[in-house]
Design an enzyme around this catalytic site. Structure first.
Site, PDB file in Angstrom:
ATOM      1  CB  SER A 129      23.195 -17.823   0.436  1.00 16.52           C
ATOM      2  OG  SER A 129      23.094 -16.628  -0.287  1.00 16.52           O
ATOM      3  CG  ASP A 132      22.424 -12.493   4.947  1.00 14.15           C
ATOM      4  OD1 ASP A 132      21.228 -12.456   4.605  1.00 14.15           O
ATOM      5  OD2 ASP A 132      23.222 -13.355   4.542  1.00 14.15           O
ATOM      6  CG  HIS A 185      19.639 -15.145   2.940  1.00 17.56           C
ATOM      7  ND1 HIS A 185      20.906 -14.638   3.129  1.00 17.56           N
ATOM      8  CD2 HIS A 185      19.725 -15.969   1.873  1.00 17.56           C
ATOM      9  CE1 HIS A 185      21.722 -15.139   2.210  1.00 17.56           C
ATOM     10  NE2 HIS A 185      21.038 -15.953   1.436  1.00 17.56           N
TER      11      HIS A 185
END
Length: 811
Positions: free
Chosen positions: A566, A155, A232
């Site tokens: 996600s 990520d 994220h």
């Protein structure tokens, strides 16, 4: 052999002209008379048991064939994938790439693409309640919470100071199987950042910088290190394996509660492959493959990757994620992917290989009601993330924007919106709430009431205070504004602070943006596999990154709400870690089967789960086998396993020759790597999909008894729900598993057959059914998806149509 990526410095950085030849191979053209060089990946299969140094040396030798000097080839290589599979990434022009693609031993050569990200209460909602488990006896298997399982997250990196990743005195030593490391970099000191929780951290830049230019690190825009700038990666990592953190909440105390990952005792290894660009994270195929190679070599047990690229999908072995997942599967590592955020249109699902676990996104039973009181005392309840009470004048969008479309380019009257609340409709110009909020902000507005279709309504923090309502509610507000205007009065509104309410809304429901099946390249493999919470998930966040990631947003928070597949992906990664800790010998296929066959299709009111973007009940292309159930997955009763021979047959069905298959599948003494004359594409998968049913078809499945009471034997009986317009029959109707002897033999297996026969004339319509096996305690559900395609191609062929109908009646 393996995989390789090559890059060469180019005097011309314009986008290359891409041409597909008859095999679908990407050919780079010439621009301005200069050969364009771009990053390519050369995939060679497994590494034949060679050491990484020998494998890398062989890559240089192979690459030197298309360069005049060895030094030029050495400079061209970005990565040599040499630990768990073989290949390299390098800068190549079209001639060099084409030459390598025709070289013996090369399985595929493809251009590296840029992939994108698919952007506390959720665990309680799924029944994995920490408090409930802490009250139960410590020997119960679900209390392990992923002990000594290592989850690798590919990520945007990690914010190591987060409470989710702090060291804990209750942790034992780092697992002896761990071979990874923490890499020093910008604002990232391994001695301070890494511990017995965060045990590994790496970062990868060669691919993204070769393709998009040098990274911009000025003013803290990014960090050349594993440190997370986007947020994220921190969010997904804490969702999967974050520590137990009490009293976590968003601004205004919204969502307050105990934050934790699905496997809070699992260890975390971070692989930063995505970088801050254009207000999001972008990731290079070349970097992703390097991370997969390192992660498998480091010793992770689960890989979590919330990224992808929308259709058209590339062939499975011309995609970094699918190649990485294939070799992970062979090493016993579970790989979990997000399905993508391109719903609700059919066929948009990403990451579709059968060896990966693909996750859709759905809601949980938490809402954030926000009361809107109009100047005529009418009250409407919307949803939002508002911290403070607001009393403002209210205007409709047509007084601020041309044709009422809330976008920058339609802004015509800033004065009309100044310090007011603006009513915007998502159906006017098809704008999102984020775009509308920014447009109103640019017009000096104070906030937005955003009305959208009931099937598309999804709340998020859009920086400017925003309340979401449905079209009916929005229309009532519009009528009030116009009535006030007709009476020559200014419409007003009072918006109260949002509240957190749990358990008063049916859930789960598939969110509208979740990408749907069927797979656009392998429609006989069900995708997505399952669904999990992916809407307004509260998880850890870097305080240096604003909750919206917008440069104008100066707020700081350590916990943030985010939505997307996600977010659903790491939920399943955490569950997979728990299953892996309870059943360390299970294969990735068995883990996936446990999650799929125990999934459910109803909401918490015992009604059918809804499919967002529509008002219909969800089907297998919306949710796969259904919504994950973590506790039932620990004891699924039966599992569908898939061995090396199963995957050989699948590769045969894709058209790979035996010589290439032997280089892709890890060699074993007893493995049969030959291809039958007519290889079927059907795996021993926990779903049956027949995308082109013209006549009766029989499918075989084999199940393994892994039930907790399996030592005493078991009898399972079948029930079948046939898809509409087809007749499904199961034989035998009963599976008998003998008792297992102590210390002897493996789990018992049994096979059954499903024969599906068309019972209507149709073309192009999918219908859904199921096969369920039960021993009275376990319920093992297998989706059955059928598309009957028996109508004549010629619509005027009445005689042919009558003949087909007669055949159906005879059947």
């Amino acid at each position: 052999m393996g995989i390789a990526v090559v890059a060469i410095s180019a005097p011309l950085r314009s986008s290359p002209a891409i041409i597909l030849d008859s095999t679908g191979y990407e050919m780079m053209g010439f621009l301005g008379g200069v050969a364009v060089v771009v990053v390519h990946i050369v995939y060679l299969g497994h590494n034949n048991g060679l050491s990484p140094s020998l494998t890398s040396r062989s890559h240089l030798q192979l690459l030197s064939r298309v360069f005049s000097k060895t030094d030029e080839a050495r400079e061209a290589i970005l990565y040599s994938y040499s630990c768990e599979f073989s290949g390299f990434a390098a800068l190549l022009n079209s001639t060099q790439a084409a030459t390598l693609s025709e070289t013996e031993g090369v399985i595929s050569v493809f251009r590296s693409r840029i992939l994108e990200l698919h952007t506390t209460r959720s665990w309680d909602f799924m029944g994995l309640s920490l408090h409930m488990q802490m009250e139960q006896s410590a020997h119960q298997m679900h209390l392990k919470f992923g002990d000594d399982v290592i989850v690798g997250v590919l990520d945007t990196g990690v914010w190591p100071e987060s409470e989710s990743f702090r060291d804990d005195p209750h942790y034992g030593p780092i697992p002896s199987s761990w071979r990874g490391t923490c890499v020093r970099g910008d604002k990232f000191d391994p001695a301070a950042a890494c511990n017995r929780k965060l045990i590994g951290a790496r970062y990868y830049l060669a691919g993204i910088e070769s393709e998009l230019g040098p990274l911009n690190t000025s003013g803290g825009l990014e960090y050349r290190s594993p440190r997370d700038r986007v947020g994220h990666g921190t969010h997904t990592a804490s969702t999967a394996v974050g520590n137990v953190v009490p009293n976590a909440s968003y601004f205004g105390g919204l969502g307050r509660g105990v934050a934790r990952g699905g496997a809070p005792r699992a260890r975390l290894a971070v692989y930063k492959v995505c970088w801050y660009r254009d207000l999001t994270g972008q990731c290079s195929d070349a970097d992703i493959l390097a991370a997969f190679d390192d992660a498998l070599c480091d010793g992770v047990h689960v890989v979590s990757a919330s990224l992808g690229s929308p259709p058209p999908l590339m062939p499975l072995f011309k995609t970094s994620t699918e190649i990485g997942a294939f070799h992970a599967m062979q090493r016993g590592v579970v790989t979990v992917f997000s399905a993508g955020n391109d719903g609700p249109d059919a066929g948009m699902v990403q990451n579709v290989s059968p060896w990966g676990l693909t996750v859709a996104a759905s809601t949980i039973d938490r809402r954030f009601p926000t009361v809107i009181t109009l100047g005529n005392n009418a009250s409407i309840v919307g949803e939002g993330f508002l911290e403070k009470d607001m009393r403002k004048d209210l205007v409709e969008s047509s007084s601020v924007f041309a044709d009422g479309t809330c976008t920058f380019d339609q802004l015509i009257n800033r004065t009309a919106a100044s310090r007011k609340i603006v009513l915007c409709f998502g159906t006017t110009g098809m704008v999102s709430s984020d775009i509308a909020a920014l447009a109103v902000y640019a017009s000096d507005g104070a906030g937005v009431i955003f009305a959208d279709s009931l099937s598309r309504k999804s709340i998020q923090d859009s920086f400017l205070p925003t309340v979401h309502v449905d079209l009916h509610q929005g229309t009532q507000i519009l009528y009030y504004i116009r009535a006030a205007s007709a009476a020559q009065m200014m419409a007003t509104v009072h918006i109260s602070p949002s509240k957190t309410v749990v358990g008063r809304t049916p859930a789960p429901a598939v969110v509208y943006f979740s990408s749907r099946g069927p797979s656009s390249i392998s429609p006989n493999i069900l995708k997505p596999d399952v669904t999990a919470p992916g809407v307004n998930i509260l998880a850890a966040w870097p305080p240096k990154s604003s909750p919206t990631v917008l440069p104008l947003d100066k707020r700081e928070t350590e916990w943030n709400f985010d939505s997307g597949t996600s977010m659903s992906c790491p939920h399943v990664s955490g569950i997979a870690a728990v299953v892996r800790s309870v059943h360390p010998t299970w294969s990735p296929a068995a883990v996936k089967s446990a999650l799929m066959t125990t999934a459910y299709m109803w909401d918490d009111t015992s009604d059918a789960m809804l499919a967002g973007g529509t008002l219909k009940a969800a089907d297998a292309f919306d949710v796969g086998a259904g919504h994950v159930d973590p506790l039932r997955a620990l004891d699924p009763g039966l599992v569908y396993d898939a061995g090396a021979r199963d995957h050989v047959l699948f590769l045969c069905s894709l058209g790979y020759p035996e010589s290439q298959i032997r280089r892709m599948v890890l060699p074993r003494p007893s493995l049969d790597a030959t291809c039958p004359q007519h290889a079927a594409a059907d795996l021993n998968y926990p779903a049956i999909v027949l995308p082109d049913l013209r006549a009766a078809v029989t499918v075989k499945r084999t199940v393994t008894n892994v039930g907790a009471a399996g030592h005493g034997g078991a009898v399972y009986r079948a029930s079948v729900a046939s898809p509409q317009g087809a007749r499904a029959e199961v034989w035998p109707r009963e599976l008998v598993f003998p008792p297992r002897r102590h210390g002897g033999g493996g789990a018992a297996q049994a096979s059954y057959y499903v024969t599906v026969t068309p019972a209507k004339l149709s073309r192009g319509r999918f219908d859904f059914g199921e096969v369920v096996w039960s021993d009275g305690f376990h319920r093992v559900r297998t989706p059955l998806v059928v598309r009957v395609n028996n109508l004549p191609d010629d619509a005027g062929g009445h005689e042919e149509r009558r003949g087909a109908a007669a055949d159906l009646q005879a059947a």
